[in-house]
Design a protein around this motif. Structure first.
Motif, short mmCIF file in Angstrom:
data_model
loop_
_atom_site.label_atom_id
_atom_site.label_comp_id
_atom_site.label_asym_id
_atom_site.label_seq_id
_atom_site.Cartn_x
_atom_site.Cartn_y
_atom_site.Cartn_z
N VAL A 128 -3.31 15.60 12.09
CA VAL A 128 -2.34 16.18 13.27
C VAL A 128 -1.45 15.83 12.41
CG1 VAL A 128 -4.08 14.50 15.40
CG2 VAL A 128 -2.01 13.50 13.60
N GLN A 129 -0.92 15.35 11.52
CA GLN A 129 0.41 15.88 10.38
C GLN A 129 -0.29 15.95 8.93
OE1 GLN A 129 3.58 13.38 11.30
NE2 GLN A 129 2.05 11.81 11.05
N PRO A 130 0.64 16.77 8.33
CA PRO A 130 -0.12 16.95 7.38
C PRO A 130 -0.17 15.21 6.06
CG PRO A 130 1.98 18.11 6.81
CD PRO A 130 1.96 17.32 8.45
N GLY A 131 -1.63 15.11 6.42
CA GLY A 131 -1.78 13.07 5.69
C GLY A 131 -1.87 12.15 6.46
N HIS A 132 -2.06 12.92 7.81
CA HIS A 132 -2.38 11.24 8.74
C HIS A 132 -3.70 12.33 9.42
CE1 HIS A 132 -0.46 9.00 12.04
NE2 HIS A 132 -1.26 8.80 11.60
N TRP A 133 -4.23 10.94 10.24
CA TRP A 133 -5.80 11.62 10.29
C TRP A 133 -5.85 10.84 11.19
CZ3 TRP A 133 -9.27 15.83 8.08
CH2 TRP A 133 -8.75 16.36 7.34
N VAL A 134 -6.36 11.35 12.39
CA VAL A 134 -6.78 10.26 13.25
C VAL A 134 -8.32 11.25 14.26
CG1 VAL A 134 -5.35 11.72 14.92
CG2 VAL A 134 -5.84 9.25 15.44
N CYS A 183 0.67 -1.26 0.35
CA CYS A 183 0.17 0.05 0.03
C CYS A 183 1.02 0.98 0.28
CB CYS A 183 -0.57 -0.02 1.11
SG CYS A 183 -0.07 0.07 2.28
N ASP A 184 0.30 2.60 -0.28
CA ASP A 184 0.51 3.59 -0.13
C ASP A 184 0.29 4.56 1.06
OD1 ASP A 184 2.34 4.08 -2.85
OD2 ASP A 184 1.01 3.57 -3.73
N GLU A 185 -1.04 4.14 0.67
CA GLU A 185 -1.14 4.55 2.37
C GLU A 185 -2.08 3.51 2.78
OE1 GLU A 185 -3.01 8.59 2.46
OE2 GLU A 185 -3.78 8.81 -0.05
N ILE A 186 -2.95 3.91 4.73
CA ILE A 186 -3.31 3.64 4.94
C ILE A 186 -4.56 3.27 5.40
CG2 ILE A 186 -1.90 3.03 6.83
CD1 ILE A 186 -2.45 -0.01 6.97
N ALA A 187 -5.69 3.48 5.98
CA ALA A 187 -6.77 3.36 6.31
C ALA A 187 -7.72 2.43 7.59
CB ALA A 187 -7.94 4.04 5.63
N VAL A 188 -7.09 2.61 8.64
CA VAL A 188 -7.61 1.33 9.88
C VAL A 188 -9.55 1.64 10.08
CG1 VAL A 188 -7.73 0.73 12.00
CG2 VAL A 188 -5.71 1.61 10.69
N MET A 189 -10.32 0.46 9.89
CA MET A 189 -12.14 0.80 10.47
C MET A 189 -12.47 -0.53 12.00
SD MET A 189 -14.11 0.45 6.60
CE MET A 189 -16.20 1.01 7.38
N TYR A 190 -12.88 0.34 12.23
CA TYR A 190 -13.93 -0.52 13.43
C TYR A 190 -15.06 0.04 13.16
CZ TYR A 190 -13.29 -2.04 18.31
OH TYR A 190 -13.96 -2.49 19.53
N LEU A 191 -15.78 -0.77 13.23
CA LEU A 191 -17.19 -1.44 13.90
C LEU A 191 -17.97 -0.04 12.86
CD1 LEU A 191 -18.91 -2.21 15.67
CD2 LEU A 191 -18.72 -0.27 17.12
N GLY A 192 -17.32 -0.08 11.49
CA GLY A 192 -17.87 1.13 10.46
C GLY A 192 -17.42 2.59 9.86
N GLN A 193 -16.30 2.50 10.84
CA GLN A 193 -15.58 3.95 10.96
C GLN A 193 -14.41 3.72 10.73
OE1 GLN A 193 -17.70 5.84 14.33
NE2 GLN A 193 -19.05 6.72 13.45
N ILE A 194 -13.52 4.49 10.08
CA ILE A 194 -12.32 4.74 9.63
C ILE A 194 -11.96 5.37 10.63
CG2 ILE A 194 -10.38 6.17 8.64
CD1 ILE A 194 -12.35 5.56 6.41
N VAL A 195 -10.65 5.03 11.63
CA VAL A 195 -10.17 5.85 13.11
C VAL A 195 -8.92 6.08 12.67
CG1 VAL A 195 -11.80 3.84 14.76
CG2 VAL A 195 -9.42 4.10 13.85
N GLU A 196 -7.74 6.43 12.13
CA GLU A 196 -7.12 6.55 11.84
C GLU A 196 -6.66 5.74 9.87
OE1 GLU A 196 -2.17 6.72 13.36
OE2 GLU A 196 -3.45 5.23 13.73
N ARG A 197 -5.77 7.44 9.12
CA ARG A 197 -5.90 7.38 8.05
C ARG A 197 -3.85 7.71 7.93
NH1 ARG A 197 -7.60 9.76 2.62
NH2 ARG A 197 -6.61 8.59 1.19
#
Length: 346
Positions: free
Chosen positions: A318-324, A230-244
């Motif tokens: 919280v930093q460019p491209g990093h969402w939590v 992968c180039d990017e990763i999105a973590v899902m928990y119970l139907g929602q994205i918690v980190e990308r």
């Protein structure tokens, strides 16, 4: 989402506030209707020529998200845009034509092929169904696809049971590429294969992406596989994205407690005993998607949860491209710091 730069490739797939809810039959005449919130407000983008991996436990909603992108699961709300085309608004015939641009590789290479159909016919089927090219052009295209995935022309006359699992997945990849799609949705394409074969299929997917400029939406629960492709990763928990986050950023320092727990469970040769001793062990099962918590959906299993976690958590950059989506992630001296330090090999 992160602000695009002049050098960043354009966005091909844009998913905005996607919801997929499945109503359940009433348990009684006076019982309240129940809804399974399989996907509940998911947003992400995939840039052309890149791979976004969506990961999470079983039941997190990642496969349902993939099926909704393909319009194989009903979209309750939100939008799925492929370029400028909103797939969520297309009728049946328009969607059938749009599937030239987006195809899917399924998880099980055995059940995704008709056992009574020769594999050459299976690869040719999308061309026939969409009436692409002349008969001679379709034959030539099938020959080209078999060569591209490392199969011999004479194998087109064989049936699925005459192939190994890895070869069957190569056939499925060839079929997915038949219409020259821009986006390929990969639903755990190597999870049903032997470990020795997984690397071959992943390398094949990577090579085809380089040669054909493909864009992948890659669904997986295997963090080692995700790190490879992968180039990017999105973590899902119970139907929602918690980190990308971008791959290197994520694997160097995951911020959400759930992400840290996932990575702490990945086997490693270097420092294996140290990491095993430090593994973040989660207690209990995920809540029901029928009645999810109103606040952070991970709070009930989170080892660092606090009262404020009962409030809804929004994805923030919280930093460019990093969402939590965790209020306990802080930015210290310009760098984000998560509430858990996941075990490293050091």
């Amino acid at each position: 989402m992160a602000t695009p730069t002049d050098t960043a490739p354009p966005v091909l797939l844009s998913v905005t506030d996607l919801k997929v809810h499945f109503p359940r039959p009433r348990s009684g005449l006076l019982a309240k209707p129940e809804v399974v919130r399989a996907v509940d407000g998911v947003s992400f983008e995939v840039r052309r020529g890149t791979t976004l991996a969506v990961v999470g436990e079983s039941g997190s909603g990642k496969t349902t998200t993939a099926l909704a992108v393909m319009r194989l699961a009903p979209i309750t709300d939100g939008s799925v845009r492929l370029g400028i085309t909103d797939l969520s608004l297309l009728g049946d015939e328009a969607m059938r034509q749009a599937r030239r641009r987006v195809q899917m590789i399924f998880q099980d290479p055995y059940s995704s092929l008709n056992p009574r159909q020769r594999v050459g016919e299976a690869v040719r089927a999308p061309l026939d169904l969409m009436n692409i090219g002349t008969k001679a052009e379709r034959d030539a295209r099938v020959d080209e696809l078999f060569a591209a995935v490392g199969l011999r022309p004479e194998q087109q006359q064989l049936f699925p049971h005459q192939f190994s699992g890895g070869q069957r997945q190569r056939i499925n990849i060839a079929r997915a590429l038949a219409t020259n799609p821009e986006l390929v949705v990969c639903d755990e394409p190597v999870s049903a294969l032997d470990i020795a074969i997984r690397a071959q299929i992943l390398n094949l997917l990577a090579r085809l992406q380089r040669e054909l400029g493909l864009t992948y939406l890659f669904i997986s629960h295997d963090m080692a596989v995700v790190e490879h492709i992968c180039d990017e990763i999105a973590v899902m928990y119970l139907g929602q994205i918690v980190e990308r986050a971008p791959r290197k950023t994520f694997f160097a320092r995951p911020l959400h407690p759930y992400s840290a727990a996932l990575l702490s469970a990945v086997p490693t040769v270097s420092g294996g005993r140290t990491r095993a001793a430090q593994r973040i062990k989660l207690v209990g099962d995920p809540p029901s998607p029928i009645n999810p918590p109103t606040g952070c959906r991970f709070a009930g299993r989170c080892p660092v949860a606090e009262p404020q976690c009962s409030q809804p958590q929004q994805l923030r950059e919280v930093q460019p491209g990093h969402w939590v989506a965790c209020h306990r992630v802080e930015v210290v001296a310009g760098k984000p710091v998560g509430p858990l330090q996941w075990p490293t090999a050091a």
